[in-house]
Design a protein around this motif. Structure first.
Motif, short mmCIF file in Angstrom:
data_model
loop_
_atom_site.label_atom_id
_atom_site.label_comp_id
_atom_site.label_asym_id
_atom_site.label_seq_id
_atom_site.Cartn_x
_atom_site.Cartn_y
_atom_site.Cartn_z
N GLY A 104 0.89 3.48 -3.42
CA GLY A 104 0.16 4.71 -3.18
C GLY A 104 -1.24 4.71 -3.77
N GLU A 105 -1.55 5.76 -4.52
CA GLU A 105 -2.89 5.92 -5.10
C GLU A 105 -3.24 4.79 -6.07
OE1 GLU A 105 -3.25 9.73 -6.88
OE2 GLU A 105 -3.11 10.83 -4.98
N LEU A 106 -2.24 4.19 -6.66
CA LEU A 106 -2.50 3.12 -7.64
C LEU A 106 -2.44 1.73 -6.99
CD1 LEU A 106 -0.77 4.34 -10.91
CD2 LEU A 106 -3.15 4.53 -10.23
N PHE A 107 -2.55 1.67 -5.68
CA PHE A 107 -2.58 0.37 -5.00
C PHE A 107 -3.71 -0.52 -5.51
CE2 PHE A 107 -4.31 -2.12 -1.37
CZ PHE A 107 -3.31 -3.09 -1.33
N GLN A 127 0.83 -1.20 0.00
CA GLN A 127 0.00 0.00 0.00
C GLN A 127 0.87 1.25 0.00
OE1 GLN A 127 -3.47 0.04 2.55
NE2 GLN A 127 -3.31 -2.16 2.90
N GLU A 131 -4.91 -0.70 -8.46
CA GLU A 131 -4.47 -1.23 -9.75
C GLU A 131 -3.40 -2.31 -9.56
OE1 GLU A 131 -5.13 1.88 -9.13
OE2 GLU A 131 -6.56 2.48 -10.68
#
Length: 238
Positions: free
Chosen positions: A19-22, A15, A24
């Motif tokens: 980050g934000e693309l976890f 995670q 994906e």
């Protein structure tokens, strides 16, 4: 048949790394555990260790990739390290280079499903795209070939003063020592072994960094590139 249900939960480190693309990254792990196994891209025994051994091991390569550069992932296979690198570094423009059709089909599906607009899939061998693929700042590779052969494929794809970053194992220093003559002929100026992934992976990921001079691949490959470029210009004019 192994499926996505057998994929272990993502560790906390994932995670933080993605980050934000976890989400994906989780989807990619699921695709590897399901379609990746069914299509023979990874072995079923790799599913329980997908996160630590594969995704995170590749994601930490980002620590040594400069900002905003072009990257070619040679022999991308199931997308390792190219796709984890793309998930943590949207600033990069990445080409996944792979000769086998079933693998490029999988890679294209993954790129589209995950919305990776900064990633392009190209089918071909490194020696085939020389002169047609724009030279890149960085070549990446993982588990493709011994360093001397890998450099022969990857180094000619670099821009002047570019670098190849190869994820390797415990024999990295030995490979460098055995490949020095070949690397010198390819115009390599510097080699070093780096350890990356502190606090993310254990053991740390080992990266062989190879830096080239003004003539990547040496004189022979400079002539090849020039010839391929001339052929390409002739075809475009027709």
């Amino acid at each position: 048949m192994t499926d996505a249900a057998e994929l272990p939960p993502a560790p906390e480190e994932a995670q933080a790394a993605f980050g934000e693309l976890f989400p994906e990254a989780v989807r990619y792990a699921e695709l590897l555990a399901d379609a990746g196994v069914k299509r023979g891209l990874i072995g079923p025994r790799e599913v329980p260790r997908l996160w630590e051994r594969h995704l995170l091991n590749c994601a930490v390569l980002s620590e040594v990739v400069p900002e905003g550069v072009t990257v070619c992932d040679v022999g991308s296979g199931a997308g390792l390290p190219g796709i984890p690198l793309a998930l943590v570094r949207p600033d990069l423009k990445i080409t996944l280079l792979e000769p086998l059709l079933r693998r490029t089909n999988f890679l294209q599906e993954v790129v589209e499903l995950l919305g990776l607009d900064h990633v392009t899939v190209v089918r071909g061998r490194a020696e085939e795209v020389l002169g047609t693929l724009q030279p890149v700042h960085v070549v990446t590779a993982r588990a493709v070939a011994p360093l001397d052969r890998l450099a022969g494929w990857g180094v000619p794809l670099l821009r002047p003063y570019g670098e190849m970053l190869a994820l390797k194992g415990d024999t990295a220093e030995e490979e460098i020592n055995g490949a020095r003559a070949a690397l010198s002929k390819l115009g390599v100026l510097e080699t070093e072994v780096l350890q990356v992934g502190e606090g993310v992976v254990d053991p740390l990921s080992t990266v062989v960094r190879v830096v080239v001079g003004e003539s990547p691949g040496g004189v022979r490959f400079a002539a090849k590139r020039a010839k391929a470029a001339r052929v390409g210009r002739t075809r475009r004019r027709r």
